[in-house]
Design a protein around this motif. Structure first.
Motif, short mmCIF file in Angstrom:
data_model
loop_
_atom_site.label_atom_id
_atom_site.label_comp_id
_atom_site.label_asym_id
_atom_site.label_seq_id
_atom_site.Cartn_x
_atom_site.Cartn_y
_atom_site.Cartn_z
N ILE A 208 42.38 106.49 23.85
CA ILE A 208 42.05 107.63 23.01
C ILE A 208 41.22 107.16 21.82
O ILE A 208 41.51 106.12 21.22
CB ILE A 208 43.34 108.37 22.54
CG1 ILE A 208 42.98 109.62 21.71
CG2 ILE A 208 44.27 107.45 21.77
CD1 ILE A 208 44.18 110.52 21.41
N ALA A 209 40.16 107.89 21.52
CA ALA A 209 39.30 107.56 20.38
C ALA A 209 38.72 108.84 19.82
O ALA A 209 38.32 109.73 20.58
CB ALA A 209 38.18 106.61 20.81
N ASP A 210 38.73 108.95 18.50
CA ASP A 210 38.17 110.13 17.82
C ASP A 210 38.76 111.43 18.37
O ASP A 210 38.06 112.42 18.54
CB ASP A 210 36.65 110.13 17.95
CG ASP A 210 35.98 111.16 17.04
OD1 ASP A 210 36.54 111.43 15.95
OD2 ASP A 210 34.92 111.68 17.41
N GLY A 211 40.07 111.39 18.64
CA GLY A 211 40.76 112.61 19.08
C GLY A 211 40.53 113.04 20.50
O GLY A 211 40.87 114.16 20.89
N LYS A 212 39.92 112.15 21.33
CA LYS A 212 39.64 112.49 22.72
C LYS A 212 40.12 111.38 23.66
O LYS A 212 40.04 110.20 23.31
CB LYS A 212 38.13 112.68 22.93
CG LYS A 212 37.49 113.75 22.07
CD LYS A 212 35.99 113.76 22.27
CE LYS A 212 35.29 114.77 21.36
NZ LYS A 212 33.82 114.73 21.51
N ILE A 213 40.61 111.76 24.82
CA ILE A 213 40.94 110.78 25.86
C ILE A 213 39.62 110.37 26.52
O ILE A 213 38.87 111.21 27.01
CB ILE A 213 41.89 111.37 26.92
CG1 ILE A 213 43.22 111.81 26.28
CG2 ILE A 213 42.13 110.35 28.04
CD1 ILE A 213 44.04 110.69 25.70
N ILE A 214 39.35 109.06 26.53
CA ILE A 214 38.07 108.61 27.09
C ILE A 214 38.22 107.91 28.44
O ILE A 214 37.23 107.76 29.16
CB ILE A 214 37.34 107.68 26.09
CG1 ILE A 214 38.19 106.47 25.71
CG2 ILE A 214 36.94 108.46 24.85
CD1 ILE A 214 37.47 105.50 24.79
N SER A 215 39.44 107.49 28.78
CA SER A 215 39.64 106.87 30.09
C SER A 215 41.12 106.74 30.38
O SER A 215 41.92 106.53 29.46
CB SER A 215 38.98 105.48 30.12
OG SER A 215 38.80 105.04 31.45
N LEU A 231 42.58 93.97 28.60
CA LEU A 231 42.60 95.39 28.24
C LEU A 231 41.93 95.65 26.89
O LEU A 231 41.29 96.69 26.70
CB LEU A 231 44.05 95.88 28.22
CG LEU A 231 44.28 97.39 28.40
CD1 LEU A 231 43.66 97.89 29.68
CD2 LEU A 231 45.77 97.70 28.37
N GLU A 232 42.06 94.73 25.98
CA GLU A 232 41.44 94.87 24.67
C GLU A 232 39.92 94.97 24.80
O GLU A 232 39.28 95.84 24.21
CB GLU A 232 41.82 93.68 23.79
CG GLU A 232 41.34 93.80 22.36
CD GLU A 232 41.89 92.66 21.52
OE1 GLU A 232 42.57 92.95 20.52
OE2 GLU A 232 41.66 91.49 21.87
N GLU A 233 39.36 94.09 25.61
CA GLU A 233 37.92 94.10 25.85
C GLU A 233 37.50 95.38 26.57
O GLU A 233 36.44 95.96 26.26
CB GLU A 233 37.54 92.87 26.69
CG GLU A 233 36.05 92.67 26.90
CD GLU A 233 35.76 91.42 27.72
OE1 GLU A 233 34.89 91.50 28.62
OE2 GLU A 233 36.41 90.38 27.46
N ALA A 234 38.33 95.83 27.50
CA ALA A 234 38.02 97.07 28.22
C ALA A 234 38.00 98.25 27.26
O ALA A 234 37.11 99.13 27.36
CB ALA A 234 39.06 97.31 29.31
N PHE A 235 38.92 98.28 26.32
CA PHE A 235 38.97 99.37 25.36
C PHE A 235 37.73 99.39 24.47
O PHE A 235 37.12 100.44 24.25
CB PHE A 235 40.23 99.28 24.49
CG PHE A 235 40.27 100.31 23.41
CD1 PHE A 235 40.53 101.63 23.70
CD2 PHE A 235 40.03 99.96 22.09
CE1 PHE A 235 40.54 102.60 22.71
CE2 PHE A 235 40.04 100.91 21.08
CZ PHE A 235 40.30 102.24 21.40
N VAL A 236 37.35 98.22 23.97
CA VAL A 236 36.16 98.13 23.12
C VAL A 236 34.92 98.62 23.86
O VAL A 236 34.10 99.38 23.33
CB VAL A 236 35.95 96.68 22.62
CG1 VAL A 236 34.60 96.53 21.93
CG2 VAL A 236 37.08 96.28 21.67
N ARG A 237 34.78 98.21 25.11
CA ARG A 237 33.62 98.63 25.91
C ARG A 237 33.66 100.13 26.20
O ARG A 237 32.62 100.79 26.22
CB ARG A 237 33.57 97.83 27.21
CG ARG A 237 33.24 96.35 26.97
CD ARG A 237 33.04 95.60 28.27
NE ARG A 237 32.70 94.20 27.99
CZ ARG A 237 32.39 93.31 28.92
NH1 ARG A 237 32.41 93.65 30.20
NH2 ARG A 237 32.08 92.07 28.59
#
Length: 247
Positions: A208-215, A231-237
């Motif tokens: 979740i980022a900026d109030g939206k589910i992105i993946s 997973l950390e790298e996946a989230f950043v990307r």
């Protein structure tokens, strides 16, 4: 069967829109992670699911119960551990567990069973009979987690369950959560900044980022989707991709 259905949640605080159409489903018996930076909307989402907040728009269904329309009914099957949760420092560990057990049941036998389960989960030894003001932060957090899980909720909501804990205490808490789900078949939704913890604990994860589910996907699926080693790298990307920034 979906244990939890979150549909198009919107929530604002003043002029700030915190949730912007959040939707996801959680399967029965799984540990589901909600992952994002501070201010992304994780805690607001968890508070809506746990009936503490109401959405401006959208629905949350927990085992067929609309948590907005029937909050009292939903609370009977939900237990929530907030990030800032603490224990009553003027009570012993045992008295803390007894107090909360009595809130959930009026049956003496059931209360005693909850307390016994809480003592087992907390695993504090003789310290269970000491005033909790003498406890370390890790001990208090373990007691708070025990208080949350001892009632064997159908849905446990854990916001940063290992926040501020040392490595040993964090490992113990993760072990407790895994064993709880295996033993009870309950469902868990958790939020954590610790990506290694999320990879170890969660069956599936929502970014979740900026109030939206992105993946949404298993840790393995998300790493593969974003060509990441962890997973950390996946989230950043994932966040960079949504914002249109080169990875």
């Amino acid at each position: 069967m979906s244990a939890v259905e979150v549909r198009d949640l919107w929530r604002s605080f003043g002029n700030k829109v915190v949730l912007k159409g959040v939707s996801f489903e959680v399967d029965e018996g799984e540990i589901f992670g909600l992952i994002g930076p501070n201010g992304a909307g994780k805690t607001t989402t968890l508070r809506i699911i746990s009936t503490i907040l109401k959405p401006d728009k959208g629905r949350v269904i927990v085992w067929g119960i609309d948590v907005v329309k029937e909050p009292a009914k939903a609370r009977k099957i939900i237990s929530y551990l907030p990030e800032e949760s603490d224990v009553y420092l003027r009570l012993t560990g045992y008295e803390n567990l007894k107090f909360f057990a009595m809130l959930y049941s009026k049956d003496n036998k059931e209360v005693e069973e909850m307390i016994e389960e809480g003592i087992r989960i907390a695993d504090l030894g003789d310290a269970i009979n000491r005033l909790t003001k003498t406890y370390s932060k890790g001990m208090r957090r373990r007691l708070a987690l025990a208080r949350t899980l001892m009632v064997k909720p159908k849905l446990a909501i854990l916001d940063e369950p290992t926040s501020g804990l040392d490595v040993y205490s964090s490992i113990n808490v993760r072990k407790v959560i895994k064993e709880f789900v295996k033993k009870t078949g309950s469902t868990v939704i958790l939020s954590s900044h610790n990506m290694l913890e999320v990879e170890y604990l969660c069956d599936r994860v929502a970014f979740i980022a900026d109030g939206k589910i992105i993946s949404v996907g298993t840790p393995g699926e998300l790493k593969e989707a974003y060509g990441a080693e962890n997973l950390e790298e996946a989230f950043v990307r994932a966040v960079k991709e949504v914002k249109g920034v080169g990875a």
